[in-house]
Design a protein around this motif. Structure first.
Motif, PDB file in Angstrom:
ATOM      1  N   GLN A 126       7.837  25.702  12.080  1.00 57.55           N
ATOM      2  CA  GLN A 126       7.456  27.088  11.809  1.00 57.55           C
ATOM      3  C   GLN A 126       8.510  28.065  12.308  1.00 57.55           C
ATOM      4  O   GLN A 126       8.861  29.027  11.603  1.00 57.55           O
ATOM      5  N   LYS A 127       9.038  27.835  13.507  1.00 57.95           N
ATOM      6  CA  LYS A 127      10.025  28.759  14.076  1.00 57.95           C
ATOM      7  C   LYS A 127      11.326  28.780  13.283  1.00 57.95           C
ATOM      8  O   LYS A 127      12.026  29.791  13.263  1.00 57.95           O
ATOM      9  N   ARG A 133       9.232  22.846   7.397  1.00 59.96           N
ATOM     10  CA  ARG A 133       7.860  22.362   7.214  1.00 59.96           C
ATOM     11  C   ARG A 133       7.652  21.103   8.046  1.00 59.96           C
ATOM     12  O   ARG A 133       8.603  20.380   8.349  1.00 59.96           O
ATOM     13  N   TYR A 134       6.395  20.869   8.372  1.00 60.06           N
ATOM     14  CA  TYR A 134       6.030  19.639   9.088  1.00 60.06           C
ATOM     15  C   TYR A 134       5.357  18.683   8.122  1.00 60.06           C
ATOM     16  O   TYR A 134       4.521  19.076   7.309  1.00 60.06           O
ATOM     17  N   GLN A 162       4.989  20.937  14.568  1.00 56.91           N
ATOM     18  CA  GLN A 162       4.636  22.056  13.695  1.00 56.91           C
ATOM     19  C   GLN A 162       5.272  23.350  14.183  1.00 56.91           C
ATOM     20  O   GLN A 162       5.737  24.176  13.372  1.00 56.91           O
ATOM     21  N   ASP A 163       5.300  23.531  15.491  1.00 59.60           N
ATOM     22  CA  ASP A 163       5.904  24.735  16.064  1.00 59.60           C
ATOM     23  C   ASP A 163       7.400  24.795  15.769  1.00 59.60           C
ATOM     24  O   ASP A 163       7.935  25.857  15.429  1.00 59.60           O
ATOM     25  N   TYR A 222      13.119  20.489   9.232  1.00 55.97           N
ATOM     26  CA  TYR A 222      11.943  19.829   8.685  1.00 55.97           C
ATOM     27  C   TYR A 222      11.584  18.695   9.641  1.00 55.97           C
ATOM     28  O   TYR A 222      12.415  17.824   9.921  1.00 55.97           O
ATOM     29  N   LYS A 236      17.515  25.422   9.655  1.00 56.03           N
ATOM     30  CA  LYS A 236      16.157  25.112   9.211  1.00 56.03           C
ATOM     31  C   LYS A 236      15.845  23.656   9.551  1.00 56.03           C
ATOM     32  O   LYS A 236      16.644  22.768   9.267  1.00 56.03           O
TER      33      LYS A 236
END
Length: 338
Positions: free
Chosen positions: A266-267, A271-272, A262-263, A230, A228
């Motif tokens: 999201q993938k 979070r951005y 952001q991409d 961030y 994950k």
């Protein structure tokens, strides 16, 4: 508990006595040279032993010779002290902190206290506090510019991670920005860790313009490995610059690729965040500080300390005492036949 790394070396203890027994000296029939040395002491001991009269001086030399040999062997066995088991934290995240140190991080649009400073300095202040709060997490540090470098592998030593972060300098990794390579390096270091605990916090102020891996491809690789991410975009939206024609307003974050960040988030299920000043950056890391810990396998650590220098010191002292006795004029046989 004290253990020996090479205990089989203790089998050499009887070697000097076996050698003396095997190479018993013959009675000399010809003239010979005389030379001082420890062997003359042993020869004196042999001759005195035959007669059954050993002086205290010779007995002392015998003790020192044996002590010298035994302490040298003991030092060679590498004695090591092993302490009691220490349980390391069993909960927490495997958290890789990834910081951009490219040339653009030198932009002075961050206000720390009453002074305008560059972006990296503000990051050091905020992220340094964040690192110290992450008790129970394994933390790692990646710095990237044109290339990405692992500064600290995953460790519970938060002090070392913070120290290496504070020592980071702008441009040391190159002037470019290799976001994809930084993510790829993080995936390589985190993919073997337990599922659900792999987290990366990626901070940058620009767009990917260097490296071998495209950020979108790197994000897909991270998602496939359960990592994950961030993402944090840092930089003010506007600064004022005085010129001959008045005040000019500039956007120092024009190169920031928010769409790509952001991409990535999201993938990978992250979070951005957008940090326009140190206050917003601090708030972002406060939010990130609320990550829930997950159960991990317990790890045991036993502190170890090498002790070979103690018997080595004994052998050195024994050698010095023998040398003093041999040169003090008290040696009844200061030379030997060779």
């Amino acid at each position: 508990m004290v253990t020996l790394l090479w205990p089989w070396l203790l089998a050499l203890i009887p070697l000097p006595w076996l050698y003396r027994w095997w190479r018993a000296p013959d009675e000399p029939n010809t003239a010979a040279l005389y030379a001082p040395g420890y062997a003359s002491d042993v020869e004196s001991l042999d001759s005195k032993g035959v007669r059954g009269h050993w002086s205290p001086l010779l007995l002392l030399k015998l003790v020192l010779l044996n002590l010298l040999w035994l302490s040298l062997l003991l030092a060679l066995t590498r004695p090591t002290w092993t302490g009691d088991a220490i349980a390391l934290p069993t909960t927490g995240r495997d958290l890789m902190i990834t910081v951009d140190i490219s040339g653009s991080m030198d932009t002075r649009d961050m206000q720390v206290g009453n002074q305008m400073t560059d972006r990296l300095t503000a990051v050091k202040v905020v992220v340094g506090d964040f690192v110290q709060r992450r008790t129970g997490d394994r933390l790692g540090l990646i710095l990237f510019g044109t290339q990405a470098y692992l500064q600290t592998p995953l460790t519970f030593d938060r002090t070392t991670v913070n120290t290496l972060l504070q020592e980071a300098l702008i441009g040391f990794a190159g002037k470019g920005t290799a976001i994809g390579d930084a993510i790829g390096l993080g995936v390589k270091r985190l993919r073997e860790r337990p599922d659900g605990s792999r987290v990366m916090i990626l901070l940058t102020d620009g767009a990917n313009n260097s490296g071998e891996i495209n950020p979108a491809q790197a994000a897909e690789l991270a998602a496939a490995n359960g990592l994950k991410i961030y993402t944090v975009g840092i930089g003010a939206d506007e600064i004022q610059q005085r010129t001959l024609f008045g005040v000019r307003r500039l956007n120092p974050s024009a190169d920031l690729d928010e769409v790509a960040l952001q991409d990535i988030a999201q993938k990978t299920g992250g979070r951005y965040f957008r940090a326009r000043n140190p206050e917003e950056l601090a708030h972002i890391y406060t939010e990130l500080d609320r990550l829930e810990p997950v159960e991990q396998e317990a790890e045991i650590f036993r502190p170890r300390k090498s002790l070979f220098h103690w018997p080595l010191a004994v052998s050195l002292v024994s050698s010095l005492l023998l040398a003093l006795l041999s040169t003090s004029g008290l040696n009844p046989r200061g030379a030997r036949r060779v």
